[in-house]
Each structure stands twice: as C-alpha cells, then as structure tokens.
Design a protein around this motif. Structure first.
Motif, PDB file in Angstrom:
ATOM      1  N   UNK A 184       6.105   2.147  15.840  1.00  0.00           N
ATOM      2  CA  UNK A 184       7.663   2.212  15.876  1.00  0.00           C
ATOM      3  C   UNK A 184       8.449   0.831  15.502  1.00  0.00           C
ATOM      4  N   UNK A 185       7.684  -0.103  15.943  1.00  0.00           N
ATOM      5  CA  UNK A 185       8.227  -1.535  15.689  1.00  0.00           C
ATOM      6  C   UNK A 185       8.109  -1.967  13.986  1.00  0.00           C
ATOM      7  N   UNK A 186       6.799  -1.548  13.507  1.00  0.00           N
ATOM      8  CA  UNK A 186       6.607  -1.859  12.322  1.00  0.00           C
ATOM      9  C   UNK A 186       7.510  -0.956  11.323  1.00  0.00           C
ATOM     10  N   UNK A 187       7.753   0.124  11.654  1.00  0.00           N
ATOM     11  CA  UNK A 187       8.620   1.258  10.821  1.00  0.00           C
ATOM     12  C   UNK A 187      10.092   0.321  10.991  1.00  0.00           C
ATOM     13  N   UNK A 188      10.723   0.072  12.081  1.00  0.00           N
ATOM     14  CA  UNK A 188      12.053  -0.417  12.344  1.00  0.00           C
ATOM     15  C   UNK A 188      12.152  -2.026  11.396  1.00  0.00           C
ATOM     16  N   UNK A 189      11.199  -2.491  11.241  1.00  0.00           N
ATOM     17  CA  UNK A 189      11.141  -3.819  10.424  1.00  0.00           C
ATOM     18  C   UNK A 189      10.655  -3.698   8.759  1.00  0.00           C
ATOM     19  N   UNK A 190      10.799  -2.453   8.601  1.00  0.00           N
ATOM     20  CA  UNK A 190      10.190  -2.225   7.192  1.00  0.00           C
ATOM     21  C   UNK A 190      10.708  -3.055   6.106  1.00  0.00           C
ATOM     22  N   UNK A 191      11.816  -3.377   6.272  1.00  0.00           N
ATOM     23  CA  UNK A 191      12.416  -4.150   5.199  1.00  0.00           C
ATOM     24  C   UNK A 191      12.233  -5.847   5.161  1.00  0.00           C
ATOM     25  N   UNK A 192      11.712  -6.196   6.285  1.00  0.00           N
ATOM     26  CA  UNK A 192      11.282  -7.638   6.713  1.00  0.00           C
ATOM     27  C   UNK A 192      10.100  -8.047   5.836  1.00  0.00           C
ATOM     28  N   UNK A 193      10.088  -9.110   5.194  1.00  0.00           N
ATOM     29  CA  UNK A 193       8.973  -9.682   4.560  1.00  0.00           C
ATOM     30  C   UNK A 193       7.730 -10.044   5.737  1.00  0.00           C
TER      31      UNK A 193
ATOM     32  N   UNK B 216      12.048 -11.644  14.369  1.00  0.00           N
ATOM     33  CA  UNK B 216      13.142 -11.810  13.446  1.00  0.00           C
ATOM     34  C   UNK B 216      14.128 -12.326  14.111  1.00  0.00           C
ATOM     35  N   UNK B 217      15.255 -12.668  13.430  1.00  0.00           N
ATOM     36  CA  UNK B 217      16.446 -13.375  14.291  1.00  0.00           C
ATOM     37  C   UNK B 217      16.884 -12.560  15.533  1.00  0.00           C
ATOM     38  N   UNK B 218      16.997 -11.185  15.232  1.00  0.00           N
ATOM     39  CA  UNK B 218      17.505 -10.508  16.614  1.00  0.00           C
ATOM     40  C   UNK B 218      16.562 -10.757  17.723  1.00  0.00           C
TER      41      UNK B 218
ATOM     42  N   UNK C  50      10.843  -3.011  19.566  1.00  0.00           N
ATOM     43  CA  UNK C  50      11.030  -3.606  18.377  1.00  0.00           C
ATOM     44  C   UNK C  50       9.990  -4.995  18.169  1.00  0.00           C
ATOM     45  N   UNK C  51       9.297  -5.303  19.311  1.00  0.00           N
ATOM     46  CA  UNK C  51       8.706  -6.826  19.145  1.00  0.00           C
ATOM     47  C   UNK C  51       7.244  -6.436  19.863  1.00  0.00           C
ATOM     48  N   UNK C  52       6.280  -6.342  19.118  1.00  0.00           N
ATOM     49  CA  UNK C  52       4.882  -6.344  19.892  1.00  0.00           C
ATOM     50  C   UNK C  52       4.184  -7.560  19.670  1.00  0.00           C
ATOM     51  N   UNK C  53       3.118  -7.573  20.545  1.00  0.00           N
ATOM     52  CA  UNK C  53       2.321  -9.149  20.467  1.00  0.00           C
ATOM     53  C   UNK C  53       1.258  -8.883  19.273  1.00  0.00           C
ATOM     54  N   UNK C  54       0.909  -9.848  18.875  1.00  0.00           N
ATOM     55  CA  UNK C  54      -0.345  -9.848  17.883  1.00  0.00           C
ATOM     56  C   UNK C  54      -1.449  -9.089  18.335  1.00  0.00           C
ATOM     57  N   UNK C  55      -1.842  -9.177  19.746  1.00  0.00           N
ATOM     58  CA  UNK C  55      -2.964  -8.636  19.972  1.00  0.00           C
ATOM     59  C   UNK C  55      -2.755  -6.963  19.928  1.00  0.00           C
ATOM     60  N   UNK C  56      -1.665  -6.555  20.472  1.00  0.00           N
ATOM     61  CA  UNK C  56      -1.258  -5.180  20.344  1.00  0.00           C
ATOM     62  C   UNK C  56      -1.215  -4.797  19.092  1.00  0.00           C
TER      63      UNK C  56
END
Length: 530
Positions: free
Chosen positions: A221-230, A265-267, A281-287
């Motif tokens: 879900x988080x990766x999809x929501x941030x799909x526009x971010x590089x 992200x800024x948010x 919206x924000x997961x850890x790298x390990x997840x």
C-alpha cells in the motif's frame, strides 16, 4: 539463544531449547502425526471403495481432495500461530481435536449402520452411502484434518525454534520428516499429547507478535501511495524504525519500486516528531526487504507445485493398481492395497538417514562445501521423474498380463515407490529448510507451512488433471484394466522434465539470504547495493 519464555513458566534461569527438547518433539511427531495420521490416510482410497461402495477413480479423487485439505489447512494454522497464538497451545489443542476424529473413524469402522451394505455381486448391486453415513464420515475426516493444521507445521516450526544454528535446524527437519514415516494405531494421539506437554518447561516458548501479513500488505500500500516519488539511493532518505540498529542499511535494488514504501517524504518528515506516523504510508527498510524475500521465493513455490502433482497422482494410481495385482506373499499373507505406499515411506526414511549421515557429509568432504537446499531439491526432482518413467514401464507390463491365469505380482510396484521415496528424502526436508531459513523471522510458522500448502495445491491439480484426462481420453475408466494408466505416467514424465528445467532456471537466478547463519546475507546485501 535468549530465553523467550513468558512469565509464569517457572524459573527462567535454566537454559532452554537445544537438543534436550528433541525427544519431546519427535515422540509426538512419530505417534501423533505418523502412526495416527498415516494409518488412515494411506488406506482411505481402499476404505472408500470397499466399505463405502464408491467407484475407483471417484475414490481416488475424494482422497486427493482430503489430502489437499490436510496440506492446505496448516497454512491457516500457521498464520494464526504467527499472528495471535503460540506454537505450544496450538499443538496441544489440535491434538485433542484429533483424538475425537480418530475415535469417530474407529466407530465408523466398528458399527455396520454407519456404512452402506456390502456389494452382493457386481458393481450394479452396490448400495450407495446415505447422507447420514457420508455426513459422519466427513465429520470424522474434518476433525482429523484439523489436527494436522495445528500440529504438522507448528510442531516442525516449534522444534526448529529450539536451535540457534542453521545446521542444527536443518538436521532437525531431516529427523522430523524421518519420524513421519511409520503409522499403526489411533491411541498414539493421547500418548503423544502427554509426552509433548511434559516437556513444556524445557521449550523456548515463542510469543505472538501480531499479524506479519499486515506488515506485508502495508508495504504494498505504501509503495503504491508513493508511486510518483523518485527512488533514492541515499541511506538517510529511508526509514529504519525501531530496528535501526539491526535492520538492513539500505533498501536493495531488486524490486526497486517497493523501496518507496520506506522512503521518507516531506509529509512523513512532518510526522517524524512523534511515533504515531502513518504506518500505511511509511514502512521500515526491514519490512520492505521482508516483502521482497517473499516475492523472490514465489517462483520456487510454483516449481514445488508441479513436482508435487505427479507424486500425489502416483500415490492414487498405485493403490488402484495394487487392487488388480496378485498381492499374495506366500500361502497365508495378502498385502493390503493401501499398504503398498508404505514402501515409499520406508524408502524415504532410510535415505533421510543415509543423506544425513553419509551422502551429505561425503559430498561436503569431497567438494569442501555443503550441498545447498536447492541442490537437494533438484536431485529429488530427478528421482521423481525416474520413478514416473519406471511406473509407466511397469504398468505397460501389467496390462499385458490382464486376462492371464496369474496376474502380475504387486512386488513390481515397489521399485518406482522406492525411487519416489528417495526423491522425497531429498525434496521435503530441503524445501522446509529453504523456506524456514529464508523467510522473515516473523513468518517462520508460515514458512514451515509453505511446502504443505503447495503440496495441497498439487492434490487439487491432480484431481483436476484426472478430470481432464477422463474427459479427453479413455485412459482412466473405473476399471483400469481397460485403461492406459501407463500413458498417464508418461504425461507426468514430460511435465516433470519441463518443470525441472523451470526449476533449474529459478535456482540459477536465486541468491540465498540467510544460508550459513547469515554469512550469505552480507554477500547478498553487498551484491544488490553495489
């Protein structure tokens, strides 16, 4: 290993886990899972044909469906154990339910009114089972299936949790599958439950940590929501959460689109001052890396499905073949048709011991490196293909003896079953070892159940394949003496060869993460970040 026992289980100071727990894990496995379960499983087809007047191919299909449920249900139990319950309570409760199911099966065998009347002469005079009789039968099968859901996988995972080293865990899985090899009586459930509970003070008791699948879904879900971010390549741009000291330093490059789930992200930065950030919206790298690990293993799961299909089809066909062979051994003994499958089990047990004590150590001595799980799986697949080919040759020979005064001896069925057992001795422990070692720690029970799940799928595919063959060919009539089961085996050989090629490609591109107690993980992270 740190003691993870919950308060209330006595003095926490003595060291728990390790090989001292081995007999308490293996005796329930031997008595509860082997003796109690396999005793009725291997005889189910014959029981349906001879006691419930069900036609041969239909009985084989029902058996496949039941075995599919037996293999699939542990996945549900594993999710519950990983998410909410602990292994030890799950095993104990399941064993009690199993005892009820075994007792009900015993009553069905004892009371005549719980079964249809025996056939008089010819199949047209056979009485079909009533709805009540089928209902009681299905209720009993449901209860004993629940037992496997709660114990077959959670017991293997609970046992492996007692060891720190990957080598010891691999040895445990070998012994675990070895003890699944024999079965005789139903009373073993009660004995196994008592012995298992008596060792509870010695176990490392795992604690439920909430559903790990929620974490996997959050990543998507988080990766999809941030799909526009590089996607960034800087470590400081990623969120590490509470695992900052132990988690992966930077997200790997494979499945790069998922890295956005851990990108701050800024948010996200605005919420960084408090711990109540939006976890969707924000997961850890390990997840994120745990999610990638699951994705990377899925192609290998598919390969297991297609090697499991010929194994379960062979088991069904072998029982039907045994029914039309000469099963007499001497003047006073006749081999039960369902018992021919024991040859595969015995062969598997013998070669698990040989592999553990001779073959694997000898290979390591000659090559100076251990045989890896995927290599073991590949060897197992070769033996399975050989088994199917010999089964085809044997069946072609048997068909030539139909109508003769002396039908073919049941002993001709033993060579392909022995080869199948050798293949399973390589396949099954290696599959569980692979998934248990490579999956995220929070999904250990699920990892241990994964092999069971894909085998369950194989049972359903086998049932579908039998339907397809019956609709498109004349190879599988109710009387296999008028069919061509040998052609069915050749189809399985062709499918096995194609699947082996697919598996070799998947194995070639796969990189181990946790092999050798984490040494390969360092190499893996080095490879994917440079």
């Amino acid at each position: 290993m740190a003691d993870t026992e919950a308060p209330g289980y006595g003095d926490p100071s003595p060291k728990r886990g390790g090989w001292i727990t081995f007999p308490f894990m293996m005796v329930p496995t031997l008595l509860g899972l082997s003796i109690a379960s396999f005793g009725w499983i291997i005889n189910l087809i014959v029981f349906l044909i001879e006691e419930f007047n069900i036609k041969n191919i239909a009985a084989a299909q029902i058996s496949n469906i039941v075995n599919g449920c037996i293999s699939m249900f542990p996945f549900v139990a594993a999710i519950l154990a990983d998410s909410f319950f602990r292994n030890i309570p799950s095993i104990s409760a399941s064993a009690l339910i199993s005892l009820l199911g075994i007792v009900l099966l015993t009553l069905i065998a004892f009371f005549d009114n719980l079964r249809p009347q025996p056939c008089e002469t010819g199949p047209n005079l056979c009485q079909s089972p009533s709805k009540l009789q089928l209902g009681v039968l299905y209720a009993a099968l449901t209860l004993v299936t629940i037992e496997t859901a709660g114990t077959r996988v959670t017991l293997s995972s609970a046992g492996a949790n007692q060891y720190e080293k990957r080598k010891d865990q691999g040895s445990f899985f070998n012994w675990y599958f070895l003890t699944l090899g024999f079965g005789l009586c139903a009373a073993a459930n009660l004995i196994s439950l008592s012995i298992f509970i008596s060792g509870k003070r010695l176990y490392n008791h795992d604690k439920p940590m909430g559903s790990p699948f929620t974490s996997l879904i959050r990543v998507l879900v988080a990766a999809t929501l941030k799909g526009k971010h590089a996607v960034s390549y800087k470590e400081e741009d990623y969120h590490h959460g509470k695992e900052a000291k132990t988690s992966t330093a930077i997200a790997s490059k494979n499945f790069r689109f998922l890295n956005r789930a851990a990108l701050e992200t800024e948010e996200d930065i605005k919420q960084s001052g408090n711990s109540n950030y939006n976890k969707w919206r924000l997961c850890s790298v390990q997840e994120v890396e745990d999610f990638k690990t699951v994705l990377r293993l899925l192609p290998l799961c598919l390969a297991i499905v297609f090697v499991g299909t010929p194994i379960v089809m062979q088991s069904s066909m072998m029982v039907l073949q045994a029914l039309v062979t000469d099963r007499g051994l001497g003047p006073n003994f006749k081999v039960p048709a369902g018992s021919v499958l024991v040859m595969s089990i015995i062969s598997s047990c013998i070669f698990i011991i040989m592999n553990n004590w001779l073959v694997f150590p000898l290979y390591q001595k000659l090559t100076r490196k251990p045989l890896k799980p995927l290599q073991k799986v590949g060897v197992g697949q070769v033996f399975i293909i050989l088994s199917m080919a010999i089964s085809a040759v044997v069946e072609a020979k048997r068909l030539k003896t139909v109508g003769n005064e002396h039908p073919m001896s049941v002993l001709w069925l033993f060579p392909p079953l022995i080869l199948e057992g050798i293949g399973e001795a390589f396949l099954l422990p290696a599959n569980v070892d692979l998934f248990y070692g490579e999956f995220p720690e929070s999904l250990r029970n699920t990892a241990a159940s994964l092999t069971s799940v894909v085998i369950g799928i194989s049972y359903y595919l086998s049932t579908a394949l039998i339907n397809l063959i019956q609709r498109t060919t004349a190879w599988l009539p109710d009387d296999i003496n008028h069919g061509r089961v040998d052609n069915v085996y050749w189809v399985l050989v062709i499918g096995g060869v194609l699947n082996l090629g697919y598996f070799l490609v998947c194995s070639w591109v796969y990189t181990y993460i946790n092999l050798n107690d984490g040494n390969d993980q360092k190499q893996y992270l080095k490879d994917v970040t440079t």
